[in-house]
Design an enzyme around this catalytic site. Structure first.
Site, mmCIF file in Angstrom:
data_model
loop_
_atom_site.group_PDB
_atom_site.id
_atom_site.type_symbol
_atom_site.label_atom_id
_atom_site.label_comp_id
_atom_site.label_asym_id
_atom_site.label_seq_id
_atom_site.Cartn_x
_atom_site.Cartn_y
_atom_site.Cartn_z
ATOM 1 C CG LEU A 69 -1.481 -30.071 31.439
ATOM 2 C CD1 LEU A 69 -0.340 -30.408 30.494
ATOM 3 C CD2 LEU A 69 -1.504 -31.067 32.601
ATOM 4 N N GLY A 70 -2.493 -25.696 32.661
ATOM 5 C CA GLY A 70 -2.109 -24.351 33.076
ATOM 6 C C GLY A 70 -2.360 -23.378 31.956
ATOM 7 N N GLY A 124 -0.392 -19.948 30.007
ATOM 8 C CA GLY A 124 0.746 -19.064 29.859
ATOM 9 C C GLY A 124 0.394 -17.833 29.065
ATOM 10 N N GLY A 125 1.429 -17.110 28.657
ATOM 11 C CA GLY A 125 1.213 -15.849 27.955
ATOM 12 C C GLY A 125 0.543 -16.005 26.607
ATOM 13 C CG PHE A 126 2.227 -17.149 23.401
ATOM 14 C CD1 PHE A 126 2.017 -15.803 23.186
ATOM 15 C CD2 PHE A 126 3.509 -17.649 23.313
ATOM 16 C CE1 PHE A 126 3.064 -14.966 22.872
ATOM 17 C CE2 PHE A 126 4.566 -16.817 22.997
ATOM 18 C CZ PHE A 126 4.342 -15.460 22.774
ATOM 19 N N PRO A 140 -3.936 -21.370 26.932
ATOM 20 C CG PRO A 140 -6.057 -22.310 26.680
ATOM 21 C CD PRO A 140 -5.244 -21.118 26.288
ATOM 22 C CB VAL A 141 -0.695 -25.903 28.333
ATOM 23 C CG1 VAL A 141 -0.015 -27.202 27.930
ATOM 24 C CG2 VAL A 141 0.097 -24.712 27.810
ATOM 25 C CG ASP A 143 10.090 -15.503 27.268
ATOM 26 O OD1 ASP A 143 10.397 -14.771 28.232
ATOM 27 O OD2 ASP A 143 8.931 -15.917 27.079
#
Length: 835
Positions: free
Chosen positions: A523-524, A526-528, A530-531, A639
């Site tokens: 799906l995308g 982020g900073g931590f 992949p999702v 955040d």
């Protein structure tokens, strides 16, 4: 020669500039000219001539002497303005206060208009209460022949009375200004209505009721449980009088130096305001009408307005009644209720059903019987078949009984406070309640016993399950470079200690659900890490956040996210379904098909019209209120940003990513950290520079997000051509130029409510003010968003708007997924060493 010139210049200045007239009294020999002032003995209030707006009209009024904001609390000639500065206020030879133009003959504009009391020396004096009094011979209460407090304008001050005089039938009440720039008598009034058996306070629009404060209940006015002068009970006292002479209410201030006032504004809203010496502004801690349930008779007859109920404008029928339209209103407007067909309530075994925590119905046509307790009150009501309800109420003459014989109007429910209404219902309604009570009496002990047995068995099974899972994890993690036995043991113990209700998924389950983390399921990022989208064996869609090996989210952040989200339940917060710690760390969330808010406001802009954007903004605000005030834990998110707000199928926002959130105690306001984590562009100045964070840090982030939603641009966007370092600076520039609507996303065209968008821009700038102390709370933000009025305070200069002032010191920008993460979501996790 020079000395002579200087002396001549000095005398000329004396002729041109009149000296300030700074005493507290007028006498018959010493009038007050325009430009002179009276100042009360304690230097609390000032009386003089003033103007508002561009008209140039002059008025005689009273305002606070030392406050930085000129706040007028009383106006003498509000409906008879002077048109120039030649006005003179005097005490004439007959003992009248007279306002006139100077010259011969004098033209009278306004007077105190009292009957002459005979010869004597008359004077007028401004008191430290704000009262302007005319007295004979020597000042005392008994020598007062006229006072400004008997002729209030829009402001209710301490020691002033709102009153109905039973002997003279004179009504002393508040009347709004016509506009903020015109103090003439407006259309709204706040006054007693004494036509019924018990007096009630109302706000009227002309002769139409807007809000009913209700009768006195011994503590306050029953329709307004929060109707107090101050949030601290021992600071002020509210009083009520009902005797042979008058019906009146007034309040006193017990704390010296506290400035408090009650105002009816030109839009028909009342506010209780306290002066805040730190922010140098008036703080509103009560406003009415507050929401649709405060509006008079909003739901019609025999109905109850419940502010928590979302459908039918919050309206629901009282027990024993049904919707007048049968749920088929052609206008979708709730029109009140009627008795259910076939109900027998006249000598047919009827009785009373309790409706607790409600506002006393309009008592204009109710009957009052003194010295009756609730048992005698019910018996009195049952004797008359037309009596529909009864209630006991405390007033100054003691406890008594109110009974209603006409429609029950203006009933609403309170979350706290309110009274018990005893509603007359037929025997079938009573039978339902009796059946419920019997079932509870018989079944409750049995159910409690069964539940206890189930809990004990569940705990034993859970303990065995945890032991098996721990052993299995040891086998799976044996030899792994990314996980070890001590980590899993320590982590499962921590989760068990916090009594989380999330499910521990096996690695095989997640691998199967995501088709071995297929690229097509991604799906995308982020900073931590992949999702991925996944689907469990039962068909439930899930989102899997797979923490990368180099992720900056360590054990504490991972533990935070599980424990926090598992304990938080709100429609605007993402729901955590479970976690996995076999071989690697993963979080499993509910799947939200519309992904992140950033995707829509920065890429697919045309999808979001203004109404959807506004609903998203209010939804985020509600979620933040829950985190800050309403949840079992007090949470600072730290955040909040567009990519951390996900959208469900109906475009409802859900706040996610609690890895960096912090729990506060209920009595804790702020905290300092040396490890500043967050996202550039959303961090508040006190957090970025000093490591100091609080709920006001989240308010700053929300303000940035609100401006991004309105403009469709990132705060970190380049505005070099306009000499603005970021979006905040760009908006501030347009605000100062009086052109705030120029920042609105061009994809909206002109399909938006101008006043609503302007109000949202105003609120956004209030949230990003440099000083945390003057930023509103999220509760105040939500109130301003839903209140169709311009916020009362103007925003001060925001943070980070000048290139010269932006200096984060030594900032280490870290992204767990490197350049790929930055390209996908434009997200950077910044770690700043606080001073």
């Amino acid at each position: 020669m020079d000395a002579g010139n200087n002396l001549l210049l000095y005398f000329l200045l004396l002729l041109v500039i009149r000296p300030c007239f700074c005493i507290d009294s007028l006498t018959q020999s010493q009038p007050l000219k325009d430009g002179d002032f009276l100042i009360s003995q304690g230097e609390v209030f000032q009386l003089g001539f003033f103007s508002r707006g561009k008209s140039g009209n002059r008025y005689v009024g009273v305002w606070y002497y030392k406050l930085s904001e000129k706040t007028v609390v009383w106006v003498a000639n509000r409906d008879h303005p002077l048109t120039n500065t030649s006005g003179v206020l005097s005490v004439d030879t007959t003992g009248q206060l007279a306002l006139s133009y100077s010259g011969t003959p004098q033209v009278l504009i306004w007077s105190s208009d009292i009957l002459s009391t005979g010869g004597g020396n008359y004077s007028a004096k401004i008191l430290d209460t704000g009262n302007f009094v005319l007295f004979k011979d020597q000042y005392s209460e008994k020598n007062t022949v006229w006072q400004g407090f008997d002729h209030p304008t829009d402001t209710f001050l301490p020691y002033m009375k709102l009153q109905w005089n039973k002997r003279t039938r004179e009504n002393k009440f508040l009347t709004s200004w016509k506009s903020p720039e015109n103090p003439a008598s407006g259309q709204y009034s706040f006054r007693f209505n004494v036509t019924g058996s018990v007096p009630q306070l109302y706000i009227y629009d002309g002769v139409t009721p807007v809000l009913r404060a209700g009768p006195w209940n011994g503590i306050t006015f029953s329709g307004l449980p929060e109707y107090t002068v101050s949030p601290v009970n021992d600071v002020t006292n509210l009083f009520y009088i009902d005797n042979n002479e008058e019906v009146a209410t007034y309040y006193i201030v017990n704390t010296p130096g506290l400035f408090t006032r009650f105002v009816l504004n030109d839009e028909g809203f009342t506010e209780r305001l306290n002066w805040n010496p730190e922010s140098q502004k008036w703080d509103a801690f009560w406003t009415g009408p507050d929401g649709q349930c405060d509006k008079y008779a909003h739901c019609g007859a025999f109905s109850n307005c419940n502010p928590v109920k979302l459908s039918d404008q919050g309206c629901e029928c009282l027990p024993g009644y049904q919707d007048r339209s049968g749920g088929k209103s052609p206008t979708n407007i709730f029109g009140g209720c009627v008795r259910k067909p076939g109900a027998l309530v006249c000598n047919n075994g009827e009785g009373f059903k309790e409706v607790p925590g409600v506002k006393v119905p309009d008592a204009t046509k109710a009957r009052w019987q003194s010295d009756l307790g609730i048992k005698a009150c019910k018996e009195f009501c049952l004797k008359d078949c037309s009596c529909s309800a009864c209630m006991t109420v405390n007033i100054t003459s003691g406890k008594g009984c109110l009974t209603w014989y006409a429609d029950l109007i203006d009933v609403r429910e309170f979350s706290q406070g309110g009274q018990v209404l005893y509603l007359r219902v037929d025997s079938s309604e009573l039978a339902k309640d009796r059946t419920k009570r019997v079932l509870l009496k018989v079944l409750l002990p049995v159910l409690v016993t069964i539940i206890l047995i189930i809990v004990l068995i569940s705990r034993l099974l859970l303990k065995k399950k945890k032991i098996r899972a721990k052993n299995k994890n040891r086998e799976l993690s044996h030899g792994s470079e990314n996980s070890d036995i001590s980590f899993m043991e320590r982590y499962q113990d921590a989760l068990a200690a916090n009594d989380t209700e999330v499910h521990c998924f096996s690695a095989n389950t997640i691998i199967a659900a995501t088709e071995n983390f297929s690229i097509s399921k991604k799906l995308g990022e982020g900073g931590f890490g992949p999702v991925y989208k996944g689907q469990l064996h039962g068909g439930q869609d899930i989102a899997v956040k797979r923490l990368s090996i180099t992720s900056t989210q360590g054990i504490e952040e991972f533990r935070n996210e599980i424990i926090l989200i598992a304990k938080l339940q709100h429609r605007n917060l993402v729901r955590l379904l479970g976690y996995c710690i076999q071989q690697e760390k993963m979080l499993i969330y509910e799947y939200l098909p519309n992904r992140g808010l950033d995707h829509f406001i920065f890429a697919k802009k045309s999808v979001l019209n203004w109404r959807t954007r506004f609903d998203i903004a209010t939804g985020i605000a509600r979620g933040m209120i829950y985190l800050h005030h309403d949840s079992r834990l007090r949470i600072i998110h730290r955040d909040l940003k567009a990519s951390n707000v996900l959208l469900d199928a109906s475009m409802n926002p859900k706040i996610s990513d609690f890895g960096m959130a912090r729990i506060f105690g209920s009595d804790q306001n702020e905290e300092t950290t040396k490890r500043v984590v967050g996202t550039y562009g959303y961090m508040s100045p006190e957090y970025a520079m000093e490591g100091l964070f609080s709920i006001k840090s989240d308010v700053f982030s929300y303000g940035v997000l609100l401006l991004e939603i309105i403009s469709g641009r990132k705060n970190t966007s380049s505005f070099d051509a306009e000499n603005s370092i970021n979006l905040i600076g760009h908006v501030w520039d347009r605000w100062l130029q009086g052109k705030p609507l120029e920042i609105v996303d061009a994809s909206l065209g002109e399909s938006y409510d101008v006043s609503e968008v302007s109000r949202c821009i105003h609120i956004g700038l209030l949230c990003v003010q440099e000083s945390a102390a003057i930023r509103p709370t999220m509760s105040e933000v939500a109130s301003m968003l839903c209140n169709e009025r311009t916020p009362s305070s103007a925003p001060e200069q925001p943070a980070f708007i000048n290139r010269a002032t932006v200096n984060f010191g030594s900032v280490k920008s870290c992204s767990s997924s490197g350049i790929a993460a930055t390209k996908t979501n434009s997200v950077t996790v910044s770690i700043v060493e606080g001073r």
